[in-house]
Enzyme design. Structure first.
Site, PDB file in Angstrom:
ATOM      1  N   CYS A 126       7.745  -8.059  -6.985  1.00  0.00           N
ATOM      2  CA  CYS A 126       7.571  -8.262  -8.460  1.00  0.00           C
ATOM      3  C   CYS A 126       8.534  -9.011  -9.454  1.00  0.00           C
ATOM      4  CB  CYS A 126       6.471  -7.382  -9.067  1.00  0.00           C
ATOM      5  SG  CYS A 126       5.031  -6.931  -8.016  1.00  0.00           S
ATOM      6  N   LYS A 130      -0.818   0.774 -14.390  1.00  0.00           N
ATOM      7  CA  LYS A 130      -0.790   0.027 -13.051  1.00  0.00           C
ATOM      8  C   LYS A 130      -0.245   1.010 -11.888  1.00  0.00           C
ATOM      9  CE  LYS A 130      -0.361  -4.022 -10.327  1.00  0.00           C
ATOM     10  NZ  LYS A 130      -0.087  -5.470 -10.162  1.00  0.00           N
ATOM     11  N   ARG A 133      -3.621  -8.713  -1.682  1.00  0.00           N
ATOM     12  CA  ARG A 133      -2.287  -9.278  -0.995  1.00  0.00           C
ATOM     13  C   ARG A 133      -2.460 -10.087  -0.142  1.00  0.00           C
ATOM     14  NH1 ARG A 133       1.201  -3.520  -1.782  1.00  0.00           N
ATOM     15  NH2 ARG A 133       0.936  -3.480  -4.031  1.00  0.00           N
ATOM     16  N   LYS A 181      -5.374   0.142 -14.023  1.00  0.00           N
ATOM     17  CA  LYS A 181      -5.817  -0.340 -12.841  1.00  0.00           C
ATOM     18  C   LYS A 181      -5.159   0.366 -11.611  1.00  0.00           C
ATOM     19  CE  LYS A 181      -4.092  -4.428 -10.176  1.00  0.00           C
ATOM     20  NZ  LYS A 181      -3.484  -5.608 -10.248  1.00  0.00           N
ATOM     21  N   SER A 234      -9.468  -5.583  -5.849  1.00  0.00           N
ATOM     22  CA  SER A 234      -9.920  -6.209  -4.384  1.00  0.00           C
ATOM     23  C   SER A 234     -10.365  -5.158  -3.480  1.00  0.00           C
ATOM     24  CB  SER A 234      -8.690  -6.795  -3.892  1.00  0.00           C
ATOM     25  OG  SER A 234      -7.572  -6.252  -3.484  1.00  0.00           O
TER      26      SER A 234
HETATM   27  C1  PBG Z   1       0.317  -8.722  -8.765  1.00  0.00           C
HETATM   28  C2  PBG Z   1      -1.033  -8.209  -8.990  1.00  0.00           C
HETATM   29  C3  PBG Z   1      -1.749  -7.466  -7.976  1.00  0.00           C
HETATM   30  C4  PBG Z   1      -3.226  -7.434  -8.369  1.00  0.00           C
HETATM   31  C5  PBG Z   1      -3.231  -7.792  -9.519  1.00  0.00           C
HETATM   32  N1  PBG Z   1      -1.804  -8.569  -9.783  1.00  0.00           N
HETATM   33  C6  PBG Z   1      -1.331  -6.906  -6.645  1.00  0.00           C
HETATM   34  C7  PBG Z   1      -0.150  -5.903  -6.761  1.00  0.00           C
HETATM   35  O1  PBG Z   1       0.339  -5.354  -7.525  1.00  0.00           O
HETATM   36  O2  PBG Z   1       0.249  -5.762  -5.375  1.00  0.00           O
HETATM   37  C8  PBG Z   1      -4.184  -6.500  -7.721  1.00  0.00           C
HETATM   38  C9  PBG Z   1      -5.552  -6.983  -7.918  1.00  0.00           C
HETATM   39  C10 PBG Z   1      -6.527  -6.714  -6.901  1.00  0.00           C
HETATM   40  O3  PBG Z   1      -6.297  -5.781  -5.839  1.00  0.00           O
HETATM   41  O4  PBG Z   1      -7.707  -7.195  -7.095  1.00  0.00           O
HETATM   42  N2  PBG Z   1       1.240  -7.865  -9.274  1.00  0.00           N
HETATM   43 ZN    ZN Z   2       3.450  -8.515  -8.518  1.00  0.00          ZN
END
Ligand code: PBG
Ligand code: ZN
Length: 324
Positions: A130, A195, A205, A248, A274
């Site tokens: 990220c 998060k 992913r 989240k 997801s």
């Molecule tokens: C990107 C991001 C992610 C999600 C939203 N933005 C994935 C992650 O951090 O790996 C997850 C959303 C979902 O699982 O629905 N940083």
């Molecule tokens: Zn990311």
């Protein structure tokens, strides 16, 4: 004669009396619907691990946005898959990338729909992390200017809300500064403040082609075992200027949602991610659960825990169900 004076069942006897004493209400106005935009034209391909969700080219994303708006859903969150990836994720701020083009096209077609832009680099870097790397580690301070670029490009494309999901320290302040210095003072920041490093992001992913190529995200996302740390993240992001605070994932963290709701005045959003969606869809497709009932119960639980905003892949179905 009965010795029972207090009978809670009296208030459960009919649908109307239950409606009169109901403590939590779920509304289509609570929802944000996430979409995945891809390069190309006339593309609408179902994402295998997220049945009912699609990879959409910009033209199809606009169609979906119109459907969202017609259902009364107030907002869409735009994710994207780029045409190219590199070390620093520079396609994330390319105005010709699918996300920026989709934001502009949706704003034009549905000016009242609130557009949320997800700001992160993992979909755009060739290593899938990220942020930018320095010796195989994500370099916090070196990533901030890149996030500023992404935020400004999305806001200039027409995003109303910028939602940073990268979990770098100091990114809310950095993004606020960058937006303000470009005169984008009316663009809000919805921070993915809390998060967690979660297994529930698995299907996303795949959908966003954003899995890290080595290691994992535990060096920047939160440990699922922690809750005091959530308030630390929230306090920092509020001090840095976040307008909306997100927790989240949602379902496994409803205690955190309640804690945050009770301790701040800003709106609280949850992301019904997801993996939560995929589990419900898989069980429903097997006939093991009643999908409508489970989805509405789950979304209500997020409201009851204190969420004001629910980002959910179920939004379109739930909007239709709530209409009755
Ligand atoms: C990107 C991001 C992610 C999600 C939203 N933005 C994935 C992650 O951090 O790996 C997850 C959303 C979902 O699982 O629905 N940083
Ligand atoms: Zn990311």
């Amino acid at each position: 004669m009965s010795t029972l004076k207090i009978r809670p069942r009296r208030l459960r006897r009919s649908e109307n009396i239950r409606a009169m004493v109901r403590e939590t209400s779920l509304s289509v106005k609570d929802f944000v619907y996430p979409i995945f935009v891809v390069p190309g034209e006339n593309i609408k391909e179902e994402i295998p691990s997220m049945p009912g969700c699609y990879h959409l080219s910009v033209d199809k994303a606009v169609e979906t946005a119109k459907e969202i708006a017609s259902l009364g859903i107030p907002s869409v969150e735009v994710f994207g898959l780029p045409e190219y990836k590199d070390e620093i994720g520079s396609s994330a701020w390319d105005m010709a990338s699918p996300v920026q083009r989709a934001i502009a096209a949706i704003k034009k077609a549905e000016p009242d729909l609130v557009i949320v832009g997800d700001v992160c680099l993992c979909q755009y870097t060739n290593h899938g992390h990220c942020g930018r790397l320095c010796d195989h580690e994500v370099d916090n301070d070196g990533t901030l200017p890149l996030l500023q670029n992404v935020a400004v490009s999305q806001a200039q494309a027409g995003a109303d809300i910028i939602a940073p999901s990268d979990m770098m320290d100091g990114r809310v302040a950095a993004i606020r500064d960058a937006l303000d210095s470009k005169g984008l003072t009316n663009v809000s920041i919805m921070s993915y403040a809390v998060k967690y490093a979660s297994g529930y992001y698995g299907p996303f992913r795949d959908a966003a082609d954003s899995a890290p190529q080595f290691g994992d995200r535990r060096g920047y996302q939160m440990d699922p075992a922690n809750v005091r740390e959530a308030m630390k993240e929230v306090s920092l992001d509020i001090a840095e200027g976040a307008d909306i605070i997100m927790v989240k994932p949602a379902l496994a963290y409803l205690d955190v949602v309640r804690l945050v709701r009770d301790n701040i005045v800003q709106p609280v959003a949850v992301y019904n991610v997801s993996g939560e969606y995929a589990m419900v869809k898989a069980a429903a497709q097997n006939g093991w659960i009643d999908e409508k009932r489970i989805v509405l119960e789950t979304l209500t639980s997020m409201k009851r825990a204190g969420a004001d905003i629910i980002i959910t892949y179920h939004a379109i179905d739930a909007a239709k169900w709530l209409k009755g």
